[in-house]
Design a protein around this motif. Structure first.
Motif, PDB file in Angstrom:
ATOM      1  N   ARG A  63      28.466   4.699 -25.278  1.00 48.74           N
ATOM      2  CA  ARG A  63      29.268   3.485 -25.628  1.00 48.74           C
ATOM      3  C   ARG A  63      29.776   2.818 -23.929  1.00 48.74           C
ATOM      4  O   ARG A  63      29.534   3.552 -23.106  1.00 48.74           O
ATOM      5  CB  ARG A  63      30.731   4.064 -26.164  1.00 48.74           C
ATOM      6  N   THR A  64      30.199   1.704 -24.226  1.00 50.71           N
ATOM      7  CA  THR A  64      30.491   0.924 -22.899  1.00 50.71           C
ATOM      8  C   THR A  64      31.843   0.303 -22.905  1.00 50.71           C
ATOM      9  O   THR A  64      32.440  -0.315 -24.163  1.00 50.71           O
ATOM     10  CB  THR A  64      29.643   0.026 -22.763  1.00 50.71           C
ATOM     11  N   ASN A  65      32.709   0.545 -22.039  1.00 54.83           N
ATOM     12  CA  ASN A  65      33.883   0.046 -21.827  1.00 54.83           C
ATOM     13  C   ASN A  65      33.797  -1.280 -20.996  1.00 54.83           C
ATOM     14  O   ASN A  65      33.598  -1.472 -19.671  1.00 54.83           O
ATOM     15  CB  ASN A  65      35.138   0.952 -21.001  1.00 54.83           C
ATOM     16  N   ILE A  66      34.048  -2.633 -21.579  1.00 59.62           N
ATOM     17  CA  ILE A  66      33.815  -3.779 -20.730  1.00 59.62           C
ATOM     18  C   ILE A  66      35.050  -4.085 -20.246  1.00 59.62           C
ATOM     19  O   ILE A  66      35.072  -5.205 -19.557  1.00 59.62           O
ATOM     20  CB  ILE A  66      33.234  -4.719 -21.756  1.00 59.62           C
ATOM     21  N   GLN A  67      36.121  -3.428 -20.298  1.00 63.34           N
ATOM     22  CA  GLN A  67      37.317  -3.933 -19.566  1.00 63.34           C
ATOM     23  C   GLN A  67      37.522  -3.337 -18.269  1.00 63.34           C
ATOM     24  O   GLN A  67      37.784  -2.028 -18.040  1.00 63.34           O
ATOM     25  CB  GLN A  67      38.719  -3.231 -20.591  1.00 63.34           C
ATOM     26  N   ILE A  68      37.139  -4.171 -17.380  1.00 64.79           N
ATOM     27  CA  ILE A  68      36.971  -3.621 -15.939  1.00 64.79           C
ATOM     28  C   ILE A  68      38.426  -3.436 -15.174  1.00 64.79           C
ATOM     29  O   ILE A  68      39.634  -3.719 -15.852  1.00 64.79           O
ATOM     30  CB  ILE A  68      36.311  -4.861 -15.037  1.00 64.79           C
ATOM     31  N   ARG A  69      38.462  -2.590 -14.200  1.00 62.30           N
ATOM     32  CA  ARG A  69      39.581  -2.070 -13.629  1.00 62.30           C
ATOM     33  C   ARG A  69      40.561  -1.501 -14.463  1.00 62.30           C
ATOM     34  O   ARG A  69      41.716  -1.682 -14.552  1.00 62.30           O
ATOM     35  CB  ARG A  69      40.273  -3.327 -12.914  1.00 62.30           C
ATOM     36  N   SER A  70      40.072  -0.572 -15.128  1.00 62.01           N
ATOM     37  CA  SER A  70      40.991   0.005 -16.467  1.00 62.01           C
ATOM     38  C   SER A  70      41.794   1.094 -15.841  1.00 62.01           C
ATOM     39  O   SER A  70      42.940   1.514 -16.417  1.00 62.01           O
ATOM     40  CB  SER A  70      40.103   0.753 -17.572  1.00 62.01           C
ATOM     41  N   THR A 127      37.006   2.447 -15.941  1.00 62.16           N
ATOM     42  CA  THR A 127      36.223   1.448 -15.179  1.00 62.16           C
ATOM     43  C   THR A 127      36.630   1.121 -13.821  1.00 62.16           C
ATOM     44  O   THR A 127      37.791   1.556 -13.461  1.00 62.16           O
ATOM     45  CB  THR A 127      35.905   0.276 -16.032  1.00 62.16           C
ATOM     46  N   ALA A 128      35.692   0.570 -12.978  1.00 60.80           N
ATOM     47  CA  ALA A 128      36.055  -0.168 -11.548  1.00 60.80           C
ATOM     48  C   ALA A 128      35.783  -1.433 -11.632  1.00 60.80           C
ATOM     49  O   ALA A 128      36.237  -2.109 -12.406  1.00 60.80           O
ATOM     50  CB  ALA A 128      35.655   0.493 -10.371  1.00 60.80           C
ATOM     51  N   ALA A 129      34.896  -1.933 -10.687  1.00 63.83           N
ATOM     52  CA  ALA A 129      34.650  -3.349 -10.651  1.00 63.83           C
ATOM     53  C   ALA A 129      33.695  -3.976 -11.564  1.00 63.83           C
ATOM     54  O   ALA A 129      33.466  -5.085 -11.863  1.00 63.83           O
ATOM     55  CB  ALA A 129      33.913  -3.558  -9.347  1.00 63.83           C
ATOM     56  N   ALA A 130      33.256  -3.102 -12.467  1.00 60.89           N
ATOM     57  CA  ALA A 130      32.272  -3.397 -13.584  1.00 60.89           C
ATOM     58  C   ALA A 130      32.179  -2.456 -14.641  1.00 60.89           C
ATOM     59  O   ALA A 130      32.918  -1.630 -14.686  1.00 60.89           O
ATOM     60  CB  ALA A 130      30.527  -3.399 -12.948  1.00 60.89           C
ATOM     61  N   ALA A 131      31.867  -3.103 -15.719  1.00 65.16           N
ATOM     62  CA  ALA A 131      31.738  -2.317 -17.201  1.00 65.16           C
ATOM     63  C   ALA A 131      31.014  -0.916 -16.902  1.00 65.16           C
ATOM     64  O   ALA A 131      30.166  -0.995 -16.038  1.00 65.16           O
ATOM     65  CB  ALA A 131      31.048  -3.180 -18.145  1.00 65.16           C
ATOM     66  N   VAL A 132      31.484   0.124 -17.755  1.00 64.55           N
ATOM     67  CA  VAL A 132      30.744   1.366 -17.618  1.00 64.55           C
ATOM     68  C   VAL A 132      30.251   1.838 -18.830  1.00 64.55           C
ATOM     69  O   VAL A 132      31.122   1.969 -19.697  1.00 64.55           O
ATOM     70  CB  VAL A 132      31.733   2.260 -16.793  1.00 64.55           C
ATOM     71  N   THR A 133      29.126   2.414 -18.788  1.00 63.34           N
ATOM     72  CA  THR A 133      28.547   3.121 -20.182  1.00 63.34           C
ATOM     73  C   THR A 133      28.562   4.464 -19.820  1.00 63.34           C
ATOM     74  O   THR A 133      27.907   5.092 -18.924  1.00 63.34           O
ATOM     75  CB  THR A 133      27.065   2.395 -20.329  1.00 63.34           C
TER      76      THR A 133
END
Length: 359
Positions: free
Chosen positions: A19-26, A200-206
């Motif tokens: 799965r991928t969280n596209i919400q950056i700087r979570s 996440t940080a500066a980009a989406a994370v999978t």
């Protein structure tokens, strides 16, 4: 995080797909640089309290206006017509209510309310066209935290998700000084339900799919009886796999399956030929514990759910040969994960009787 527990102990191994969280700087909700996060009519305080993961990293939203207060994530690019699932960890607000909004940053969107006192999903509303709340959940975690989620239909290619304290069900406003404690926002595109949190940080994370395999040495001969306890986190519209015992291919295998209609199924193949294929009557229910077992022997394959035989036994099966690998929570080698917690996996080197399976 601390795994859920019941009277028998921790729920076990949670098997999820990628799965991928596209919400950056979570984990950085007070970061307003470049509109990563945008507080509207509110302030956001970092490191406020103990988060669900045990660290002092939660955030406190404090309303400073009597109209709609919100903390909004940045605009994210998604596939048009793909559902979006937004999820947050929240702790009871001043009024006991909050709502989540997903919109196209123009004039179309939908809101979903949550009752944080009683753990109940509230009403949903929409404006403009194309957006709707299709499904919503609220799940109690630890230390007063809830995880809320909502699946939105979405015709747009750009979306923003935001969260707000609310004065009540269906009410967009919040009183001055109302607060809402939050942590761990997640936005997943093209899915039906939320997965476990991905920072996440500066980009989406999978997050990679969960894969758990073991050599089958010592439990690779038949007859045998296999069993496991299962708690299904989310139902899915396709077959998924709880256990797989195989030879590294699909030619010789035993599979425990959750069907697309949420039923238990056992499937065997030998030499590339399908033999037993038994589906049981009881249906899985999200969040409920089930025990599934199967006896596998020549001319004798039977399926059990919660200790009781179910489905039609196969009395003409040939058993698999040369099995070398056990996969827990997926098809052989690790795919088609069930989004379920699995524990107490047992393999007996004999065909247990009905009474022994029920014991």
């Amino acid at each position: 995080f601390q795994p859920p527990v019941d009277a028998s102990g921790p729920f076990g191994y949670l098997a999820e797909g990628a799965r991928t969280n596209i919400q950056i700087r979570s984990n950085d909700l007070a970061n307003v640089v470049g509109s990563v996060w945008t507080p509207t009519r509110c302030t956001v305080s970092a490191n406020y309290g103990t988060a669900p993961d045990g660290t002092k990293t939660s955030f406190l939203i404090t309303s400073n206006d009597a109209s709609e207060t919100s903390l909004s994530g940045g605009t994210r690019t998604v596939t048009s017509a793909a559902d979006q699932v937004a999820s947050w960890y929240v702790r009871e607000s001043t009024s006991g209510w909050c709502h989540v909004l997903c919109w196209d940053v123009v004039a179309n969107g939908a809101r979903q309310w949550f009752d944080l006192t009683n753990g109940v999903v509230g009403v949903a509303t929409a404006f403009g066209a194309g957006f709707a709340s299709e499904a919503a959940t609220i799940e109690k975690t630890s230390n007063g935290w809830w995880r809320i989620s909502v699946r939105f239909s979405n015709p747009a290619t750009s979306v923003r998700a935001r969260i707000s304290p609310s004065d009540g069900d269906g009410d967009t406003n919040s009183a001055v000084s109302d607060v809402l404690e939050v942590w761990g926002p997640q936005l997943e595109s093209g899915v039906q339900f939320p997965s476990s949190y991905i920072a996440t940080a500066a980009a989406a994370v999978t997050r990679n799919a969960d894969v758990l395999t073991a050599p089958a040495a010592g439990f690779n001969t038949f007859p045998m009886t296999m069993s496991a306890d299962v708690i299904l986190d989310h139902t899915t519209p396709a077959n998924t796999y709880l256990l797989s015992l195989d030879d590294g291919t699909t030619s010789n295998r035993v599979n425990f399956i959750i069907t697309s209609t949420d039923k238990s199924r056992v499937f065997t193949a030998s030499g590339g030929v399908t033999y037993a294929d038994i589906t049981g009557a009881p249906s899985y229910i999200e969040g409920a514990a089930f025990s599934v077992a199967s006896a596998i022997a020549t001319n004798d394959v039977e399926l059990y759910v919660d200790g009781a035989p179910t489905g039609t036994p196969d009395t003409s099966a040939t058993v698999p040969v040369g099995v070398t690998r056990l996969t827990v929570g997926g098809l052989g080698g690790g795919s088609i994960q069930p989004y379920a917690s699995i524990r107490n996996v047992k393999i007996f080197d004999e065909r247990l009787t009905d009474a022994e399976v029920a014991d």
